[in-house]
Enzyme design. Structure first.
Site, PDB file in Angstrom:
ATOM      1  N   LEU A  92     -13.597   7.407 -12.541  1.00 48.15           N
ATOM      2  CA  LEU A  92     -14.862   7.603 -11.120  1.00 48.15           C
ATOM      3  C   LEU A  92     -14.901   6.478 -11.250  1.00 48.15           C
ATOM      4  O   LEU A  92     -15.829   6.454  -9.540  1.00 48.15           O
ATOM      5  CB  LEU A  92     -16.497   8.311 -11.766  1.00 48.15           C
ATOM      6  CG  LEU A  92     -15.992   9.733 -11.808  1.00 48.15           C
ATOM      7  CD1 LEU A  92     -17.218  10.500 -13.284  1.00 48.15           C
ATOM      8  CD2 LEU A  92     -15.879  10.588 -10.756  1.00 48.15           C
ATOM      9  N   TYR A 101     -17.136  -1.820   3.452  1.00 55.33           N
ATOM     10  CA  TYR A 101     -16.353  -2.161   3.223  1.00 55.33           C
ATOM     11  C   TYR A 101     -15.530  -2.899   4.449  1.00 55.33           C
ATOM     12  O   TYR A 101     -14.887  -4.156   4.112  1.00 55.33           O
ATOM     13  CB  TYR A 101     -15.313  -1.202   4.118  1.00 55.33           C
ATOM     14  CG  TYR A 101     -15.658   0.675   2.816  1.00 55.33           C
ATOM     15  CD1 TYR A 101     -15.883   0.019   1.653  1.00 55.33           C
ATOM     16  CD2 TYR A 101     -15.532   1.672   3.835  1.00 55.33           C
ATOM     17  CE1 TYR A 101     -16.008   1.149   0.995  1.00 55.33           C
ATOM     18  CE2 TYR A 101     -15.707   3.051   2.775  1.00 55.33           C
ATOM     19  CZ  TYR A 101     -15.325   2.431   1.374  1.00 55.33           C
ATOM     20  OH  TYR A 101     -15.716   3.725   1.308  1.00 55.33           O
ATOM     21  N   THR A 136      -9.965   9.559  -2.470  1.00 59.76           N
ATOM     22  CA  THR A 136     -11.012  10.165  -1.234  1.00 59.76           C
ATOM     23  C   THR A 136     -10.571  10.489  -0.138  1.00 59.76           C
ATOM     24  O   THR A 136      -9.441  10.384  -0.625  1.00 59.76           O
ATOM     25  CB  THR A 136     -11.246   8.479  -1.062  1.00 59.76           C
ATOM     26  OG1 THR A 136     -12.068   8.835  -0.325  1.00 59.76           O
ATOM     27  CG2 THR A 136     -10.570   7.890  -0.277  1.00 59.76           C
ATOM     28  N   TYR A 182     -10.921   0.065   1.713  1.00 61.68           N
ATOM     29  CA  TYR A 182     -10.994   1.108   0.567  1.00 61.68           C
ATOM     30  C   TYR A 182      -9.892   2.163   0.298  1.00 61.68           C
ATOM     31  O   TYR A 182      -9.273   2.756  -0.507  1.00 61.68           O
ATOM     32  CB  TYR A 182     -12.729   1.136   0.934  1.00 61.68           C
ATOM     33  CG  TYR A 182     -12.844   2.584   0.335  1.00 61.68           C
ATOM     34  CD1 TYR A 182     -12.762   2.630  -0.944  1.00 61.68           C
ATOM     35  CD2 TYR A 182     -12.924   4.080   0.984  1.00 61.68           C
ATOM     36  CE1 TYR A 182     -13.264   3.895  -1.947  1.00 61.68           C
ATOM     37  CE2 TYR A 182     -13.668   5.099  -0.056  1.00 61.68           C
ATOM     38  CZ  TYR A 182     -13.638   5.017  -1.361  1.00 61.68           C
ATOM     39  OH  TYR A 182     -14.087   5.979  -2.312  1.00 61.68           O
ATOM     40  N   LYS A 186      -7.435   2.792  -2.331  1.00 57.07           N
ATOM     41  CA  LYS A 186      -7.320   4.451  -2.771  1.00 57.07           C
ATOM     42  C   LYS A 186      -6.287   4.782  -2.784  1.00 57.07           C
ATOM     43  O   LYS A 186      -5.945   5.632  -3.774  1.00 57.07           O
ATOM     44  CB  LYS A 186      -8.412   4.944  -2.251  1.00 57.07           C
ATOM     45  CG  LYS A 186      -9.847   4.692  -2.681  1.00 57.07           C
ATOM     46  CD  LYS A 186      -9.473   5.552  -4.343  1.00 57.07           C
ATOM     47  CE  LYS A 186     -11.180   5.147  -4.591  1.00 57.07           C
ATOM     48  NZ  LYS A 186     -10.873   6.269  -6.277  1.00 57.07           N
ATOM     49  N   ASN A 211     -16.643  14.318   0.843  1.00 57.84           N
ATOM     50  CA  ASN A 211     -18.202  14.541   1.012  1.00 57.84           C
ATOM     51  C   ASN A 211     -19.171  15.007   0.205  1.00 57.84           C
ATOM     52  O   ASN A 211     -19.646  16.451   0.769  1.00 57.84           O
ATOM     53  CB  ASN A 211     -18.672  14.284   2.710  1.00 57.84           C
ATOM     54  CG  ASN A 211     -18.009  13.682   3.893  1.00 57.84           C
ATOM     55  OD1 ASN A 211     -18.135  12.415   3.470  1.00 57.84           O
ATOM     56  ND2 ASN A 211     -16.807  13.628   4.420  1.00 57.84           N
ATOM     57  N   ARG A 338     -12.669  15.575   9.066  1.00 54.98           N
ATOM     58  CA  ARG A 338     -12.150  15.725   8.092  1.00 54.98           C
ATOM     59  C   ARG A 338     -12.691  16.337   7.008  1.00 54.98           C
ATOM     60  O   ARG A 338     -12.728  17.309   6.955  1.00 54.98           O
ATOM     61  CB  ARG A 338     -12.606  14.738   7.562  1.00 54.98           C
ATOM     62  CG  ARG A 338     -12.639  13.124   7.030  1.00 54.98           C
ATOM     63  CD  ARG A 338     -13.463  11.931   6.220  1.00 54.98           C
ATOM     64  NE  ARG A 338     -12.743  10.360   6.513  1.00 54.98           N
ATOM     65  CZ  ARG A 338     -14.597   9.814   6.254  1.00 54.98           C
ATOM     66  NH1 ARG A 338     -15.352  10.185   5.543  1.00 54.98           N
ATOM     67  NH2 ARG A 338     -14.062   8.174   6.789  1.00 54.98           N
TER      68      ARG A 338
END
Length: 386
Positions: A92, A101, A136, A182, A186, A211, A338
């Protein structure tokens, strides 16, 4: 009664090495594992404030099943040994606050790629240890629909904006838009994990959170975090509500997001932990497409909910518009929508989210008010008293 997996097989107690166990997601996952399973957790983090209630000696039914190890994965030689003696590693650890960022791009890339590289390659893959890695929803970047003309009817076609693990492209802004540091870090570690699975047999599951919100998310600036800090949207808006300040809407708050209650999301993670035969080799979106709102609508809803929870009337002008440059600094950019496709997780694990946006905001803002309201009143009163 013995616990069984989705296929009716008995679930054996396992030892889980959880990196980043002291954070928002980690603390809720530790609670779930302690209260509902026989598993042991080796909880690794720099801080343990959010799991202190689980670590009280000799007073809890799970005493001995959770051990806290204070370490930084960048430079601690104990990490490999802890992974070696575990059945499963959950990673995590991340810098995952948008305000960082642009201003801490190097730290962001190192945290989310280089540090994770050691965990994945050196420790899990070389020692044949199963890995659940948290990624993410930002790896998808912008939707195809955002590049269509504003009046195009195709913008309404789900194929152009709903994000699916195995088919949606990953579209980022230019290199000078450092906001994407970021997402790129990822995405690259996701590709590396996938390649390790394909070429070297790494047993993995990748989680794509959309989220996740709830109690203990982030911090309230000046109370349990830096006074100049900028947490993510839920804590930012909570801070404004607690201080009776207007909620700042970046670039009009037009971005659309889906929000899921942390307790729903943790149910999905527990299914991944206990059903490796169904979860391994998959990337799972974990979100709630039914809880879709613009950031402006989220601000309006949070204002209404907080007024009910606190008993306070909303201020006269509850929101204020600010530019992304003013709020985040140079180099900011954003995705338009998203919205997760949930087909794969539903098929593999039979999981669906349950909690409505109104209910999860009520639960979360009740916690925020109970935890922070008095501390903020005292903090605001101090300057005038001096």
């Amino acid at each position: 009664m013995a616990r069984v997996d989705l296929d009716g097989n008995a679930i054996k107690p396992m030892t889980i090495c959880m990196i980043g166990a002291g954070g928002f997601i980690g603390s809720h996952l530790c609670e779930k594992l302690m209260s509902e399973t026989p598993h042991t957790v080796l909880a690794l983090d720099v801080y343990n404030d959010k799991i202190k209630h689980l670590l009280e000696p000799d007073s809890l039914p799970w005493t001995g099943r959770i051990q806290f190890h204070r370490l930084n994965i960048k430079n601690d030689s104990r990490l490999e040994g802890l992974i070696k003696c575990s059945d499963l590693t959950i990673n995590l650890a991340a810098i995952c606050t948008p305000a960082d960022y642009n201003t801490r791009s190097l730290d962001t890339i190192y945290s989310n790629f280089i540090d994770a590289l050691h965990v994945v390659l050196k420790y899990c893959s070389e020692n044949n240890k199963r890995l659940i890695h948290f990624s993410t929803c930002e790896v998808y970047g912008k939707t195809i629909g955002s590049f269509l003309p504003k009046d195009s009817p195709l913008r309404q076609d789900p194929a152009y904006y709903i994000l699916k693990e195995d088919t949606s492209p990953c579209i980022f802004g230019s290199v000078e838009k450092q906001r994407w540091s970021y997402a790129c870090a990822k995405q690259l570690i996701e590709r590396l994990i996938y390649a390790e699975g394909a070429e070297n047999g790494l047993e993995f599951t990748i989680v794509g959170p959309f989220n996740w919100i709830g109690p203990r998310m982030d911090f309230i600036p000046g109370i349990d975090g830096p006074s100049e800090g900028v947490p993510r949207v839920l804590a930012c808006f909570s801070n404004n509500l607690l201080r009776r300040e207007p909620l700042k809407l970046v670039d009009g708050g037009d971005s659309q997001r889906t929000f899921i209650y942390i307790k729903d999301a943790i149910e999905a993670v527990l299914l991944m932990i206990e059903n490796p035969a169904r979860a391994s080799g998959h990337i799972f979106n974990v979100g709630n497409p039914n809880n879709e709102v613009t950031v402006r609508q989220l601000a309006e809803m949070m204002t209404q909910v907080y007024s009910k929870v606190s008993g306070e009337e909303a201020i006269e002008s509850p929101t204020i518009d600010v530019s992304s440059k003013e709020f985040y600094g140079e180099g900011n950019d954003d995705s338009d929508k998203r919205i997760p496709n949930m087909t794969i997780i539903n098929k593999q694990l039979g999981w669906n989210p349950k909690t409505s946006l109104w209910d999860l905001l009520k639960s979360t803002l009740t916690y925020q008010h109970r935890t922070y309201a008095e501390a903020i009143k005292q903090a605001i009163a101090k300057p005038s008293a001096s």
